[in-house]
Scaffold this motif. Structure first.
Motif, PDB file in Angstrom:
ATOM      1  N   ASP A 160      -8.183  43.327 -10.377  1.00 46.35           N
ATOM      2  CA  ASP A 160      -8.839  43.529  -9.086  1.00 46.35           C
ATOM      3  C   ASP A 160      -8.199  44.602  -8.199  1.00 46.35           C
ATOM      4  O   ASP A 160      -8.924  45.451  -7.643  1.00 46.35           O
ATOM      5  CB  ASP A 160      -8.923  42.209  -8.325  1.00 46.35           C
ATOM      6  CG  ASP A 160     -10.069  41.335  -8.807  1.00 46.35           C
ATOM      7  OD1 ASP A 160     -10.700  41.690  -9.827  1.00 46.35           O
ATOM      8  OD2 ASP A 160     -10.337  40.294  -8.178  1.00 46.35           O
ATOM      9  N   PRO A 161      -6.882  44.612  -8.001  1.00 51.35           N
ATOM     10  CA  PRO A 161      -6.311  45.621  -7.096  1.00 51.35           C
ATOM     11  C   PRO A 161      -6.620  47.062  -7.507  1.00 51.35           C
ATOM     12  O   PRO A 161      -6.754  47.937  -6.646  1.00 51.35           O
ATOM     13  CB  PRO A 161      -4.805  45.340  -7.155  1.00 51.35           C
ATOM     14  CG  PRO A 161      -4.724  43.884  -7.484  1.00 51.35           C
ATOM     15  CD  PRO A 161      -5.855  43.654  -8.448  1.00 51.35           C
ATOM     16  N   ASP A 162      -6.760  47.318  -8.805  1.00 46.82           N
ATOM     17  CA  ASP A 162      -7.032  48.679  -9.274  1.00 46.82           C
ATOM     18  C   ASP A 162      -8.434  49.161  -8.914  1.00 46.82           C
ATOM     19  O   ASP A 162      -8.734  50.355  -9.057  1.00 46.82           O
ATOM     20  CB  ASP A 162      -6.849  48.764 -10.792  1.00 46.82           C
ATOM     21  CG  ASP A 162      -5.405  48.594 -11.212  1.00 46.82           C
ATOM     22  OD1 ASP A 162      -4.513  48.852 -10.375  1.00 46.82           O
ATOM     23  OD2 ASP A 162      -5.150  48.194 -12.369  1.00 46.82           O
ATOM     24  N   LEU A 163      -9.296  48.256  -8.452  1.00 47.29           N
ATOM     25  CA  LEU A 163     -10.647  48.650  -8.063  1.00 47.29           C
ATOM     26  C   LEU A 163     -10.680  49.331  -6.696  1.00 47.29           C
ATOM     27  O   LEU A 163     -11.646  50.010  -6.359  1.00 47.29           O
ATOM     28  CB  LEU A 163     -11.574  47.426  -8.045  1.00 47.29           C
ATOM     29  CG  LEU A 163     -11.718  46.675  -9.378  1.00 47.29           C
ATOM     30  CD1 LEU A 163     -12.636  45.477  -9.209  1.00 47.29           C
ATOM     31  CD2 LEU A 163     -12.235  47.599 -10.476  1.00 47.29           C
ATOM     32  N   ASP A 177     -16.294  56.861  -9.011  1.00 49.14           N
ATOM     33  CA  ASP A 177     -17.123  56.567 -10.181  1.00 49.14           C
ATOM     34  C   ASP A 177     -17.383  55.069 -10.370  1.00 49.14           C
ATOM     35  O   ASP A 177     -17.788  54.633 -11.446  1.00 49.14           O
ATOM     36  CB  ASP A 177     -16.477  57.143 -11.446  1.00 49.14           C
ATOM     37  CG  ASP A 177     -15.074  56.589 -11.684  1.00 49.14           C
ATOM     38  OD1 ASP A 177     -14.546  55.902 -10.779  1.00 49.14           O
ATOM     39  OD2 ASP A 177     -14.506  56.852 -12.772  1.00 49.14           O
ATOM     40  N   ALA A 178     -17.165  54.275  -9.337  1.00 55.20           N
ATOM     41  CA  ALA A 178     -17.358  52.826  -9.443  1.00 55.20           C
ATOM     42  C   ALA A 178     -18.831  52.477  -9.628  1.00 55.20           C
ATOM     43  O   ALA A 178     -19.713  53.137  -9.070  1.00 55.20           O
ATOM     44  CB  ALA A 178     -16.822  52.139  -8.193  1.00 55.20           C
ATOM     45  N   ASP A 179     -19.092  51.427 -10.417  1.00 53.65           N
ATOM     46  CA  ASP A 179     -20.476  50.974 -10.572  1.00 53.65           C
ATOM     47  C   ASP A 179     -20.900  50.195  -9.325  1.00 53.65           C
ATOM     48  O   ASP A 179     -20.096  49.913  -8.431  1.00 53.65           O
ATOM     49  CB  ASP A 179     -20.641  50.140 -11.837  1.00 53.65           C
ATOM     50  CG  ASP A 179     -19.751  48.901 -11.871  1.00 53.65           C
ATOM     51  OD1 ASP A 179     -19.526  48.292 -10.804  1.00 53.65           O
ATOM     52  OD2 ASP A 179     -19.277  48.538 -12.964  1.00 53.65           O
TER      53      ASP A 179
END
Length: 276
Positions: A160-163, A177-179
């Motif tokens: 989660d933190p890497d999001l 580039d996140a969905d």
């Protein structure tokens, strides 16, 4: 936000680093009382009467995060970082103005549900715990919390933190580039935990600016070294690189911001530094 290995920590520890068996026994006894309680009202009374129990784990939770809030990475020495329940204990709101349902009462005294949060973020989060559309809802002796799909990012969940990403203005945001689902989770978390609070943004902005200045200083010094400049410049270059290394260490305040700044550089050596 950086990953906190809560579940791999082995559970609550006392000041000596030994397993806090007394706390675990007390928590287990209270859990049994919750299960035996006749109704929600009786459970709520029991939870309120023993709300100091999770507060006793504050020092242990602080040690896990190097004295920082698990969500913002801020270290506030003047106000108290609070032990909060990731899944609300007595009541739960799935949408901002929606109906209130029963909380995750069986996790009230479960240390694996505790997170350390700054007062501003904790007050904003409150009883809010949204799930993705169509997600199962956990109940006692029913579907497990492992089947749920939370919208709030969890600092104790490895991925989660890497999001989260950051920009030069200090804003917390999704990666470019996140969905769509990741964007929803990041924006929901940023709003509900107040992660773009003005003072937080300014603090992150200062960290980003310092990182960027160090990168530019290193670039200039490296160019000088290519022109056969002496050992003094080489030492200055090494000192600035070491400062960058310190800024991305887990114990540093806003280390995730510094790391993100380095990762967004187009210089290979900078990205290698961030990757460790």
């Amino acid at each position: 936000m950086r990953y906190i290995d809560l579940h791999g920590s082995g559970g609550p520890k006392d000041a000596t680093g030994a397993t806090d068996t007394a706390w675990l026994a007390e928590a287990q006894a209270l859990m049994q009382q919750l299960v035996a309680a006749p109704d929600k009202a009786a459970r709520d009374v029991l939870i309120d009467a023993n709300d100091e129990l999770w507060g006793r784990l504050r020092d242990w939770l602080l040690r896990l995060s190097h004295d920082k809030c698990w969500y913002s990475e801020a270290r506030d020495l003047f106000s108290v970082l609070e032990v909060e329940h990731y899944r609300p204990k007595k009541r739960c709101k799935r949408i901002s103005k929606g109906a209130i349902s029963d909380g995750y009462w069986w996790l009230s005294f479960d240390w694996s549900n505790y997170r350390l949060c700054g007062k501003v973020g904790n007050a904003k989060k409150g009883d809010f715990f949204p799930l993705a559309t169509g997600s199962p809802v956990a109940t006692y002796n029913g579907p497990s919390i492992l089947n749920e799909i939370p919208l709030l990012l969890d600092p104790a969940c490895p991925g989660d933190p890497d999001l989260l990403s950051f920009n030069e203005d200090g804003a917390c945001c999704p990666h470019a580039d996140a969905d769509q689902f990741t964007k929803l989770r990041v924006t929901t978390t940023a709003v509900r935990l107040n992660l773009n609070h003005g003072r937080l943004r300014k603090a992150r902005q200062r960290v980003w600016a310092r990182c960027w200045q160090l990168i530019e200083d290193c670039r200039a010094l490296a160019q000088q070294l290519n022109q056969a400049v002496g050992p003094a410049e080489r030492e200055r270059l090494n000192q600035k690189k070491e400062e960058l290394r310190r800024m991305i260490r887990p114990e540093s305040e806003f280390s995730a911001v510094a790391k993100d700044c380095l990762m967004k550089s187009n210089l290979g050596w900078v990205r290698s530094l961030a990757a460790g």
